[in-house]
Design a protein around this motif. Structure first.
Motif, PDB file in Angstrom:
ATOM      1  N   ILE A  21       0.860  -1.244   0.030  1.00  0.00           N
ATOM      2  CA  ILE A  21      -0.015   0.002  -0.008  1.00  0.00           C
ATOM      3  C   ILE A  21       0.873   1.291  -0.215  1.00  0.00           C
ATOM      4  CG2 ILE A  21      -1.804   1.259   1.510  1.00  0.00           C
ATOM      5  CD1 ILE A  21      -2.802  -1.128   0.168  1.00  0.00           C
ATOM      6  N   ASP A  22       0.521   2.065  -0.769  1.00  0.00           N
ATOM      7  CA  ASP A  22       1.208   3.457  -0.968  1.00  0.00           C
ATOM      8  C   ASP A  22       0.857   4.470   0.284  1.00  0.00           C
ATOM      9  OD1 ASP A  22       2.474   5.926  -1.420  1.00  0.00           O
ATOM     10  OD2 ASP A  22       2.077   5.750  -3.581  1.00  0.00           O
ATOM     11  N   PRO A  23       1.605   4.898   0.877  1.00  0.00           N
ATOM     12  CA  PRO A  23       1.297   5.731   2.207  1.00  0.00           C
ATOM     13  C   PRO A  23       0.598   6.798   1.594  1.00  0.00           C
ATOM     14  CG  PRO A  23       3.631   4.836   2.412  1.00  0.00           C
ATOM     15  CD  PRO A  23       3.047   4.642   1.223  1.00  0.00           C
ATOM     16  N   GLU A  24       0.900   7.215   0.463  1.00  0.00           N
ATOM     17  CA  GLU A  24       0.329   8.589  -0.070  1.00  0.00           C
ATOM     18  C   GLU A  24      -1.084   8.435  -0.443  1.00  0.00           C
ATOM     19  OE1 GLU A  24       1.052  11.945  -0.349  1.00  0.00           O
ATOM     20  OE2 GLU A  24       2.753  11.219   0.795  1.00  0.00           O
ATOM     21  N   ASN A  25      -1.301   7.114  -0.857  1.00  0.00           N
ATOM     22  CA  ASN A  25      -2.867   6.875  -1.087  1.00  0.00           C
ATOM     23  C   ASN A  25      -3.805   6.667   0.054  1.00  0.00           C
ATOM     24  OD1 ASN A  25      -2.310   6.757  -3.892  1.00  0.00           O
ATOM     25  ND2 ASN A  25      -2.144   4.680  -4.075  1.00  0.00           N
ATOM     26  N   LEU A  26      -2.882   6.050   1.082  1.00  0.00           N
ATOM     27  CA  LEU A  26      -3.941   6.088   2.425  1.00  0.00           C
ATOM     28  C   LEU A  26      -4.105   7.652   2.832  1.00  0.00           C
ATOM     29  CD1 LEU A  26      -5.045   4.551   4.784  1.00  0.00           C
ATOM     30  CD2 LEU A  26      -2.812   4.415   5.733  1.00  0.00           C
ATOM     31  N   LYS A  27      -3.151   8.389   2.969  1.00  0.00           N
ATOM     32  CA  LYS A  27      -3.073   9.763   3.348  1.00  0.00           C
ATOM     33  C   LYS A  27      -4.400  10.572   2.592  1.00  0.00           C
ATOM     34  CE  LYS A  27      -0.502  13.686   4.757  1.00  0.00           C
ATOM     35  NZ  LYS A  27      -1.441  14.894   4.302  1.00  0.00           N
ATOM     36  N   LYS A  28      -4.302  10.475   1.157  1.00  0.00           N
ATOM     37  CA  LYS A  28      -5.660  10.902   0.250  1.00  0.00           C
ATOM     38  C   LYS A  28      -6.840  10.618   0.990  1.00  0.00           C
ATOM     39  CE  LYS A  28      -2.581  11.580  -3.821  1.00  0.00           C
ATOM     40  NZ  LYS A  28      -2.382  10.801  -4.695  1.00  0.00           N
ATOM     41  N   LYS A  65       5.346   0.786  10.067  1.00  0.00           N
ATOM     42  CA  LYS A  65       5.703   2.094  10.739  1.00  0.00           C
ATOM     43  C   LYS A  65       5.254   3.219  10.120  1.00  0.00           C
ATOM     44  CE  LYS A  65       9.960   4.002  12.774  1.00  0.00           C
ATOM     45  NZ  LYS A  65      11.260   3.838  12.918  1.00  0.00           N
ATOM     46  N   THR A  66       5.574   3.337   8.897  1.00  0.00           N
ATOM     47  CA  THR A  66       5.239   4.513   8.021  1.00  0.00           C
ATOM     48  C   THR A  66       3.901   4.861   8.056  1.00  0.00           C
ATOM     49  OG1 THR A  66       7.332   4.232   6.796  1.00  0.00           O
ATOM     50  CG2 THR A  66       5.607   5.697   6.016  1.00  0.00           C
ATOM     51  N   LEU A  67       3.070   3.662   7.521  1.00  0.00           N
ATOM     52  CA  LEU A  67       1.701   3.894   7.628  1.00  0.00           C
ATOM     53  C   LEU A  67       1.066   4.350   9.078  1.00  0.00           C
ATOM     54  CD1 LEU A  67      -0.242   0.906   5.664  1.00  0.00           C
ATOM     55  CD2 LEU A  67       0.531   3.014   4.967  1.00  0.00           C
ATOM     56  N   ALA A  68       1.557   3.962  10.018  1.00  0.00           N
ATOM     57  CA  ALA A  68       1.103   4.257  11.419  1.00  0.00           C
ATOM     58  C   ALA A  68       1.313   5.892  11.551  1.00  0.00           C
ATOM     59  CB  ALA A  68       1.968   3.530  12.526  1.00  0.00           C
ATOM     60  N   GLU A  69       2.339   6.412  10.985  1.00  0.00           N
ATOM     61  CA  GLU A  69       2.505   7.800  11.085  1.00  0.00           C
ATOM     62  C   GLU A  69       1.682   8.343  10.306  1.00  0.00           C
ATOM     63  OE1 GLU A  69       6.549   8.092   9.932  1.00  0.00           O
ATOM     64  OE2 GLU A  69       7.417   7.141  11.558  1.00  0.00           O
ATOM     65  N   VAL A  70       1.118   7.983   9.205  1.00  0.00           N
ATOM     66  CA  VAL A  70       0.005   8.488   8.161  1.00  0.00           C
ATOM     67  C   VAL A  70      -1.264   8.488   9.119  1.00  0.00           C
ATOM     68  CG1 VAL A  70      -1.133   8.244   6.322  1.00  0.00           C
ATOM     69  CG2 VAL A  70       1.334   7.890   6.149  1.00  0.00           C
ATOM     70  N   LEU A  99      -5.667   1.740  14.498  1.00  0.00           N
ATOM     71  CA  LEU A  99      -4.920   0.909  13.412  1.00  0.00           C
ATOM     72  C   LEU A  99      -5.006  -0.525  13.900  1.00  0.00           C
ATOM     73  CD1 LEU A  99      -3.370   0.639  10.881  1.00  0.00           C
ATOM     74  CD2 LEU A  99      -1.175   1.148  12.523  1.00  0.00           C
ATOM     75  N   LEU A 100      -5.415  -1.481  12.960  1.00  0.00           N
ATOM     76  CA  LEU A 100      -5.434  -2.787  13.283  1.00  0.00           C
ATOM     77  C   LEU A 100      -4.531  -3.391  12.179  1.00  0.00           C
ATOM     78  CD1 LEU A 100      -6.984  -5.489  13.885  1.00  0.00           C
ATOM     79  CD2 LEU A 100      -8.524  -4.793  12.313  1.00  0.00           C
ATOM     80  N   VAL A 101      -3.757  -4.350  12.763  1.00  0.00           N
ATOM     81  CA  VAL A 101      -2.503  -4.951  11.790  1.00  0.00           C
ATOM     82  C   VAL A 101      -2.794  -6.588  11.832  1.00  0.00           C
ATOM     83  CG1 VAL A 101      -0.360  -5.162  11.286  1.00  0.00           C
ATOM     84  CG2 VAL A 101      -1.142  -3.048  11.802  1.00  0.00           C
ATOM     85  N   ASP A 102      -2.787  -7.058  10.766  1.00  0.00           N
ATOM     86  CA  ASP A 102      -2.851  -8.527  10.750  1.00  0.00           C
ATOM     87  C   ASP A 102      -1.208  -9.166  10.628  1.00  0.00           C
ATOM     88  OD1 ASP A 102      -2.458 -11.192   9.218  1.00  0.00           O
ATOM     89  OD2 ASP A 102      -4.784 -10.979   8.992  1.00  0.00           O
ATOM     90  N   THR A 103      -0.854  -9.830  11.504  1.00  0.00           N
ATOM     91  CA  THR A 103       0.660 -10.276  11.283  1.00  0.00           C
ATOM     92  C   THR A 103       0.750 -11.966  11.338  1.00  0.00           C
ATOM     93  OG1 THR A 103       1.034 -10.302  13.741  1.00  0.00           O
ATOM     94  CG2 THR A 103       1.418  -8.295  12.515  1.00  0.00           C
TER      95      THR A 103
END
Lengths: 321, 321
Positions: free
Chosen positions: A69-76, A103-108, A116-120
């Motif tokens: 996933i591109d963090p920019e797309n999520l941000k938009k 880590k980067t997505l979490a900042e966004v 924030l929910l993450v499947d690991t």
């Protein structure tokens, strides 16, 4: 602690990783909540299906198979919404072999105030993941992947913010079996009865966690990474092409496109029946073209990579002659 | 086959008996369906809680703890309703030690056209139960009770009528994990991926079913009944009183009221710590007054009853001096 968290609400679900996925979604979501679901493979799409059953206001952020996933797309997407209650993403997509930079997505996600929910399921214990440091609210995994315990149990952890949201629900979760507050009583200091846990699997999971602690979490991450790098090199030597760009490769699962002229299914069958080596076929568009090679927990060993290389060298010689 | 059924849709849920309970309710019910829930103990009440989450039009038929559901009461409730989609009851209520006469209830339900759902977690394999012959549509149990396999799996069976109802749903079941049609693909002749089953427990369950087949289902029922009758006699000799009338006693679980002047919790602790014999305390109104003595599967042996009697004789002598 494997999750690297101080969360008090950390417990184990009696069921497969998919049960933990549903536990997270069922407890965190109420009908009408705004949810952003990141989909970059089969398991992100499974989360999407569960959100539909949860009747949330659902927004998707997608990436092509083989990319994160591109963090920019999520941000938009986040910026376009008035409020967002929950964002979810899969850390290690085993359908594509992509690791998500959580880590980067979490900042966004942070400025939006969303949980924030993450499947690991396919990555916890094999790939760096820092629940508290990165600011992830809910994380779950399965017993049978990088932990190499028998399947049937799924550890899950909830931050205080997530528990606050759950405690303030207006409606109970759809599921009684997976209701966090009911399950928590079973795992509390002063346990009550909720269901009968899968006790023999718990002993096995406990031992698997002991082994992880003995090796050290960071050492396990390093071993997985080194072994994966050896695998890339050996497969490339044999004419395989890596599907995923080097910086996005999930070390615990490698997606490799077969050399031209190799029939993937018969070759995979030979590996399994003659050499007792199991690799998985490609999913979706990758069916018939790619293999998915797992390097998880105990079986993530350089010896295994060398053996796979030795056997494949022989088999491919046979094919191309 | 333990369920005594020809049902094609017979499978195993990866989870505790409560997961199978939720699987049944979740798949059979749509919001607004008319459901009659029989409650004569703790587990009937658990079903009631799940029906509330399923948002059905719910009608209760109750019996006091220690008694079965009166078929006449069920008949009155059924007659008072225009149509009934589903009736449910617990066969062996482990909270009270009462066995429900399901054969008679099924005859009462039949004219209404409703589906009949029965919980046999504490009875299947220990007490006579004939799914097809009695006309029961959905039956589930757990791996760890009368089957004496490790906990974590729950067999469940659906009649053609039940499957028809599920196939014609207007909405998907609340749960993705417990969705029968998705789970069925995992167990079908040509299996697909749904979740990772608890494989080591499946092997254990398979062996437990082999043992049941070797002994013979009817022989197992007879052994359980004979052992229970020995237990009644031995406990009564020691001054215990049976809670449940003889004709309604669940042979796999006996509820016995302690002789006057005996402190139940300390006595129970002594049994466990000094003699490695575990009996359960009473629930609800019976707490502090009654014991629940299990006779399930492998541990349902006359030797166990004799040993309990021997130990209790000694301990009670100590108390009454």
């Amino acid at each position: 602690e494997m999750f690297l968290t101080e969360n008090r609400y950390t417990l184990t679900i009696t069921g497969a990783g998919t049960a933990a996925m549903e536990c997270a979604i069922d407890n965190l979501c109420e009908p009408g909540d705004t949810v952003v679901c990141c989909v970059h493979g089969f398991f992100g799409d499974r989360m999407r299906q569960m959100y539909e059953r949860a009747k949330v206001d659902l927004h998707l952020v997608t990436a092509p198979w083989g990319e994160p996933i591109d963090p920019e797309n999520l941000k938009k997407t986040l910026d376009s919404l008035d409020k967002v209650d929950l964002v979810s993403v899969v850390h290690g997509e085993t359908s594509t072999g992509v690791v998500q930079d959580v880590k980067t997505l979490a900042e966004v996600v942070k400025p939006s105030g969303a949980l924030l929910l993450v499947d690991t399921v396919a990555s916890m214990g094999g790939v760096e993941f820092r629940t508290d440091e990165w600011g992830v609210d809910v994380v779950y995994t399965g017993s049978q992947k990088c932990l190499s315990a028998p399947p049937g149990l799924s550890p899950i952890t909830f931050s205080d913010r997530a528990v606050e949201k759950i405690k303030n629900r207006k409606t109970p979760p759809k599921s009684w079996y997976l209701d966090l507050m009911l399950n928590w009583k079973y795992w509390d200091d002063n346990p009550g009865y909720h269901h009968t846990g899968s006790i023999q699997t718990m002993y096995a999971l406990h031992e698997a966690l002991n082994l992880l602690q003995e090796e050290g979490l960071e050492n396990r991450w390093a071993r997985t990474k080194e072994t994966a790098e050896l695998l890339y090199q050996k497969l490339e030597n044999l004419g395989f092409k890596m599907l995923v760009a080097p910086e996005h490769r999930l070390p615990t699962l490698t997606t490799a496109i077969l050399p031209e002229g190799v029939d993937e299914a018969p070759m995979r069958k030979k590996l399994l029946t003659q050499y007792n080596i199991e690799v998985a076929g490609g999913l979706g568009d990758l069916a018939g073209k790619a293999w998915r090679v797992g390097l998880m927990g105990h079986s993530c060993r350089k010896e295994s990579v060398h053996e796979l290389h030795r056997v494949l060298s022989e088999l491919l010689k046979g094919v191309t002659v």
